[in-house]
Motif scaffolding. Sequence first.
Motif, mmCIF file in Angstrom:
data_model
loop_
_atom_site.group_PDB
_atom_site.id
_atom_site.type_symbol
_atom_site.label_atom_id
_atom_site.label_comp_id
_atom_site.label_asym_id
_atom_site.label_seq_id
_atom_site.Cartn_x
_atom_site.Cartn_y
_atom_site.Cartn_z
ATOM 1 N N PHE A 1 0.727 4.186 -2.816
ATOM 2 C CA PHE A 1 0.499 5.597 -2.476
ATOM 3 C C PHE A 1 1.630 6.469 -3.032
ATOM 4 C CE2 PHE A 1 1.479 9.115 0.480
ATOM 5 C CZ PHE A 1 0.397 9.922 0.162
ATOM 6 N N TYR A 2 2.844 5.992 -2.888
ATOM 7 C CA TYR A 2 4.001 6.754 -3.372
ATOM 8 C C TYR A 2 3.864 7.051 -4.865
ATOM 9 C CZ TYR A 2 8.972 8.062 -3.713
ATOM 10 O OH TYR A 2 10.142 8.738 -3.906
ATOM 11 N N LEU A 3 3.487 6.040 -5.623
ATOM 12 C CA LEU A 3 3.356 6.232 -7.078
ATOM 13 C C LEU A 3 2.197 7.178 -7.399
ATOM 14 C CD1 LEU A 3 3.962 2.558 -8.249
ATOM 15 C CD2 LEU A 3 5.576 4.452 -8.319
ATOM 16 N N ARG A 4 1.092 7.014 -6.691
ATOM 17 C CA ARG A 4 -0.061 7.894 -6.938
ATOM 18 C C ARG A 4 0.250 9.326 -6.531
ATOM 19 N NH1 ARG A 4 -5.410 5.407 -4.525
ATOM 20 N NH2 ARG A 4 -6.348 7.079 -5.772
ATOM 21 N N ALA A 5 1.004 9.478 -5.452
ATOM 22 C CA ALA A 5 1.357 10.826 -4.995
ATOM 23 C C ALA A 5 2.261 11.535 -6.000
ATOM 24 C CB ALA A 5 2.042 10.756 -3.636
ATOM 25 N N ARG A 6 2.787 10.768 -6.965
ATOM 26 C CA ARG A 6 3.591 11.385 -8.022
ATOM 27 C C ARG A 6 2.793 11.542 -9.318
ATOM 28 N NH1 ARG A 6 5.647 12.704 -4.168
ATOM 29 N NH2 ARG A 6 7.689 12.174 -3.358
ATOM 30 N N GLY A 7 1.502 11.257 -9.236
ATOM 31 C CA GLY A 7 0.650 11.544 -10.386
ATOM 32 C C GLY A 7 0.204 10.342 -11.195
ATOM 33 N N LEU A 8 0.693 9.127 -10.840
ATOM 34 C CA LEU A 8 0.282 7.950 -11.607
ATOM 35 C C LEU A 8 -1.118 7.521 -11.183
ATOM 36 C CD1 LEU A 8 3.304 7.997 -12.239
ATOM 37 C CD2 LEU A 8 3.354 5.540 -11.915
ATOM 38 N N ASP A 9 -1.959 7.176 -12.163
ATOM 39 C CA ASP A 9 -3.297 6.731 -11.776
ATOM 40 C C ASP A 9 -3.189 5.335 -11.151
ATOM 41 O OD1 ASP A 9 -3.864 4.626 -13.865
ATOM 42 O OD2 ASP A 9 -3.389 6.359 -15.123
ATOM 43 N N PRO A 10 -4.193 4.949 -10.350
ATOM 44 C CA PRO A 10 -4.074 3.694 -9.593
ATOM 45 C C PRO A 10 -3.866 2.475 -10.489
ATOM 46 C CG PRO A 10 -6.100 4.875 -9.006
ATOM 47 C CD PRO A 10 -5.426 5.687 -10.053
ATOM 48 N N ALA B 1 0.827 -1.214 0.000
ATOM 49 C CA ALA B 1 0.000 0.000 0.000
ATOM 50 C C ALA B 1 0.863 1.268 0.000
ATOM 51 C CB ALA B 1 -0.927 0.001 1.215
ATOM 52 N N SER B 2 1.991 1.223 0.693
ATOM 53 C CA SER B 2 2.805 2.440 0.738
ATOM 54 C C SER B 2 3.459 2.702 -0.615
ATOM 55 C CB SER B 2 3.844 2.361 1.856
ATOM 56 O OG SER B 2 4.677 1.247 1.664
ATOM 57 N N ALA B 3 3.804 1.627 -1.336
ATOM 58 C CA ALA B 3 4.362 1.807 -2.680
ATOM 59 C C ALA B 3 3.297 2.366 -3.626
ATOM 60 C CB ALA B 3 4.910 0.485 -3.207
ATOM 61 N N LEU C 1 2.361 -1.256 -12.753
ATOM 62 C CA LEU C 1 3.806 -1.048 -12.633
ATOM 63 C C LEU C 1 4.394 -1.916 -11.517
ATOM 64 C CD1 LEU C 1 6.227 0.555 -13.643
ATOM 65 C CD2 LEU C 1 5.562 2.436 -12.155
ATOM 66 N N LEU C 2 3.674 -2.004 -10.414
ATOM 67 C CA LEU C 2 4.187 -2.809 -9.300
ATOM 68 C C LEU C 2 4.131 -4.309 -9.617
ATOM 69 C CD1 LEU C 2 2.721 -0.872 -6.239
ATOM 70 C CD2 LEU C 2 5.073 -0.888 -7.069
#
Lengths: 453, 251
Positions: free
Chosen positions: A392-401, A388-390, A407-408
Amino acid sequence: MAVVASRRRRVDPDPSFFALHRAIAPQLWGGAEWAALRTRALERFRALGIPTRRDESWKFTDVVRIVNRPMRPAEPRPLPFAEVRPYLLGGSEAVRLVFLDGRLVPEWSRTEGLPAGAIVESLADTARTRPEALARALEALDDGRAFTALNAAFLDGGAWIEIPEGVALAAPLQLLFLSAAREEAVMAHPRCILRVGRNAALTLLETHAGLGEGAVLANVVLQLALGEGARLDHDRIARAPRGHALLVKLDGSLGAGARYRQTTVVVGGALVRNEHEVRIEGPEAECLLSGVAMPRAGEQVDTLVRLHHCAGGSHSDQHFKSIVEDRGHHAFAGKIIVHRGALKTNAYQKNDNLLLGADAEVDTKPELEIYADDVKCSHGATCGELDASALFYLRARGLDPETARALLVYAFAEEVIARLTEPSARAFAERMLLERLGSDFVSPESELLAEAR
Amino acid sequence: MLLEIENLHASVEGKPILKGVSLAIAPGEVHAIMGPNGSGKSTLAFVLAGREGYEVTEGSIRFGDEDLLAMEPEERARAGLFLAMQYPVEIPGVGNLYFLRQALNAIRKARGLEEISAAEFMRKAREEARRLGIGEDLLKRDLNVGFSGGEKKRNEILQMALLEPRLAVLDETDSGLDIDALRTVAEGVNRMRRPDRAFLVITHYQRLLEYIVPDVVHVMVDGRIRRTGGPELARELEERGYEGFLGRLAA
């Protein structure tokens, strides 16, 4: 009584196996001695029966439902080359044997450019040129497994491959197994025997591709022997459509100082089961096994490993992963056996599973048996969801869920896919993975290609 | 105002952490939030970025013309909010450069801009990385994997520089940095100061604020902002310590 039946470790094979054998065995290659060998194997199959879930090594897998029914070898049917082409890997110089429904297809195979002393031939040829060696090899593998016996009972297509001492094959060798679904249930039992001589080296691409949906059993046996100091890089890819069952038994032995490296990528199938029995027979050998399986709804992948350290100073490392979508199932059972006297053995095993749905199912059973002193061994297994933290990190940089998730998942699989040694195999596996992830996902690989332009 | 927080209450796992925070930041300003451990500073940062599990129970946050709390984390990022995290996540298998470019393109797309060309991206990334003392090898490694604490923080600032946010929230970016790294990171922030961009710098110590000089300093204690003042407030805190400061507040 039903309760009694469910407690049995095996059930009798469907009578159609024996009727079919009577009907077709006389038409298979070889004289009386080969017919006798097939018949002995059939009797062994009868005695062994089909394993139920009461059998420890089939605990997670209901194979009776899948295979214990009337099936027959597929009638030969022409297949447009265009359907074969996508699976040809290894480049234009590759040595290649293509099997369709278990039978070798010479026109799609390529054995030119082999160095002197190397042998790549069909088993039917081997039965003529070195019958004793073939008979010995076949009889040497009695593993108490019904499907190995069944494979010998219907022995027909297959290959004998030998790389002589000191020879390194420059181009890879591809074994391509194609199975095409028919209206009726079909089965095939190819067997390949591969010997990599002392200090010889080879890259082997083993590709299984199912064509069309339907009831198909591909029951494959591979026997690998690596001589002293031999090297084998073994890239394995399996893509099975709905309804296909692919059972592969790999039996291998490693001589002193040999190095065996295997990477397996599996997508699809009613059941794809990879069984490994590998013996490290000489000291200072190295055995690296890795794989990733991606079962989704209605699919099951089994990964079984029995790895024997029979000689000291050897090293083995296993890392198997799975990405299991809702109602997909992955079963892993891995055992490391360090035999008496195998001092200074290093043996590691890891099984990591990513569950992408509430009804994703994973069974994992790592085991160690150690009968020697002064060894380093470890094993471990994990099952989890995406971090979940990964996310969130990606979304906080603008990537859609969706992209972040893809990607993960990609990254999780890529760690294994990157170990495929042959570039075309790696590219093929990447595409397979991207298909699974959905078309919008831009892979790092295609990014890199764009950068190169 | 670029950011307006009004009477913000937030809970984590049912436990109230923020208990009525109000704060307004105009474009061009640098605000600092100082406070002892557990005062709610990082909770405020995660609430701003939209992390799951941080439940707002009361109050509002406006970001420009928009209701920030109604937006998903990626929408906030695309609208120009950036959170430099205290503990950047390691993501094996995802290349640093690849990730940076994906993030930049996601944000450019949202702003109606074309995707950046690979060559242009590489030029910009290398340029910023050089300024921040980030070696080529770090750019090529997997995201934050095997990075030292200082390297992770520099990498956050690199992301900030490339994504060009309207509001950057720096959550304890100074923790775990030696003095050289602190200076490099602060210079990276100062280079980005512009009339239309604001910063919210969250820190435990005054040290960072010697390099990034704030316009406004807030002291947060137990989920509330207890005092607001100029840069001198940070020095006062440093001299008296939080205990002395809290003692005076109580008196």
